[in-house]
Design a protein around this motif. Structure first.
Motif, short mmCIF file in Angstrom:
data_model
loop_
_atom_site.label_atom_id
_atom_site.label_comp_id
_atom_site.label_asym_id
_atom_site.label_seq_id
_atom_site.Cartn_x
_atom_site.Cartn_y
_atom_site.Cartn_z
N ASP A 1 0.82 -1.21 0.00
CA ASP A 1 0.00 0.00 0.00
C ASP A 1 0.85 1.26 0.00
OD1 ASP A 1 -2.55 -1.11 -0.13
OD2 ASP A 1 -2.56 -1.55 2.01
N SER B 1 0.27 3.99 -2.76
CA SER B 1 0.02 5.39 -2.37
C SER B 1 0.97 6.33 -3.10
CB SER B 1 0.20 5.55 -0.86
OG SER B 1 -0.79 4.83 -0.16
N LYS C 1 -9.62 7.31 -6.18
CA LYS C 1 -10.26 6.27 -5.38
C LYS C 1 -9.23 5.24 -4.91
CE LYS C 1 -13.85 2.71 -5.51
NZ LYS C 1 -14.86 2.02 -6.34
N ILE C 2 -8.36 4.80 -5.83
CA ILE C 2 -7.33 3.82 -5.47
C ILE C 2 -6.39 4.40 -4.42
CG2 ILE C 2 -5.31 2.58 -6.36
CD1 ILE C 2 -6.85 2.37 -9.05
N ASN D 1 -6.96 6.83 -2.23
CA ASN D 1 -7.61 7.01 -0.93
C ASN D 1 -7.77 5.68 -0.19
OD1 ASN D 1 -7.75 9.73 -1.43
ND2 ASN D 1 -9.91 9.72 -2.01
N GLU D 2 -8.13 4.63 -0.94
CA GLU D 2 -8.30 3.32 -0.31
C GLU D 2 -6.96 2.78 0.20
OE1 GLU D 2 -10.18 1.02 -3.34
OE2 GLU D 2 -12.19 1.79 -2.90
N ALA D 3 -5.90 2.96 -0.62
CA ALA D 3 -4.57 2.50 -0.21
C ALA D 3 -4.08 3.30 1.00
CB ALA D 3 -3.58 2.64 -1.36
N HIS D 4 -4.37 4.59 1.01
CA HIS D 4 -3.94 5.44 2.13
C HIS D 4 -4.63 5.01 3.42
CE1 HIS D 4 -4.15 9.37 4.46
NE2 HIS D 4 -2.88 9.05 4.46
N LYS D 5 -5.91 4.69 3.34
CA LYS D 5 -6.64 4.24 4.52
C LYS D 5 -6.02 2.96 5.09
CE LYS D 5 -11.23 2.84 6.12
NZ LYS D 5 -12.64 2.58 5.72
N ARG D 6 -5.73 2.00 4.19
CA ARG D 6 -5.12 0.74 4.65
C ARG D 6 -3.71 1.00 5.20
NH1 ARG D 6 -7.21 -1.03 -0.38
NH2 ARG D 6 -5.10 -0.98 -1.25
#
Length: 221
Positions: free
Chosen positions: A43, A47, A169-170, A172-177
């Protein structure tokens, strides 16, 4: 702190954490669920890539918009020039109607390309009359070329919009993980290096910065 700034901050700290984890992995891995460290590495790369890619996508979209505006302006001028040639030389009303005389051309892609298509069709139907008023095949080639290019540019721009949204979107999702993994790793470090406070502090210093909500302004007296 803006979302982009938060992500850049997280990436910078994650890169520092990577160096620590590579040395400390044997001491950390047993305290973490399977895949946490590998997921963190993956991730972090995602990111970084999507953060850069999102910027490029936005810049490309802006560049395409400018290019599109230029093409609209040039094509509109050429179409209007052909219409004016027909009006000034008093061509029959049927031909003027086929040229689109009287129809407004706006700055939208559809309006300009539709107007160009009318001129192209009118030239094919009334080539002799339009040649007599000075409209050359080269003029029609230029109008056709610009119309086709503008249509293509518009499609490319729509694709870029989707690309930009997908990248965001990709990212933001990777950043959250990534944030979740960093929190777990720092938690594991608390136990793994409880007797080594100096080394533990290296992990604690890598907690990503969180944005703070703005306090409402105090009411004026």
């Amino acid at each position: 702190m803006s979302t982009n700034a938060q992500i850049e901050n997280s990436i910078a700290k994650a890169l520092q954490m990577e160096a620590l984890i590579k040395k400390d992995r044997p001491k950390l891995e047993g305290r973490l669920s399977a895949g946490v460290i590998d997921g963190f590495f993956a991730d972090n790369v995602t990111s970084q890539n999507t953060s850069t890619g999102a910027v490029i996508a936005r810049q490309s979209k802006r560049a395409a918009t400018l290019s599109q505006e230029d093409q609209i302006a040039v094509l509109s001028i050429l179409v209007q020039a052909v219409r004016n040639a027909g009006k000034q030389n008093h061509l029959p009303g049927e031909i003027l109607a086929d040229l689109g005389v009287g129809k407004t051309i706006t700055k939208s892609v559809k309006s300009v390309t539709d107007a160009a298509s009318l001129v192209i069709q009118a030239y094919e139907a009334h080539v002799d009359e339009l040649r007599r008023v000075g409209v050359l095949p080269a003029d029609l080639e230029r109008i056709t070329e610009l119309r086709d290019r503008l249509t293509s540019t518009n499609k490319d721009q729509e694709a870029r919009k989707l690309s930009s949204k997908d990248q965001t979107k990709i990212r933001n999702e990777a950043h959250k993980r990534l944030l979740e993994a960093m929190a777990l790793i720092i938690g594991a470090a608390e136990l793994a290096f409880a007797s080594d406070p100096e080394h533990l502090e290296l992990y604690r210093a890598l907690r990503p910065t969180k944005s703070s909500a703005k306090k409402p302004a105090a009411p004026q007296a």
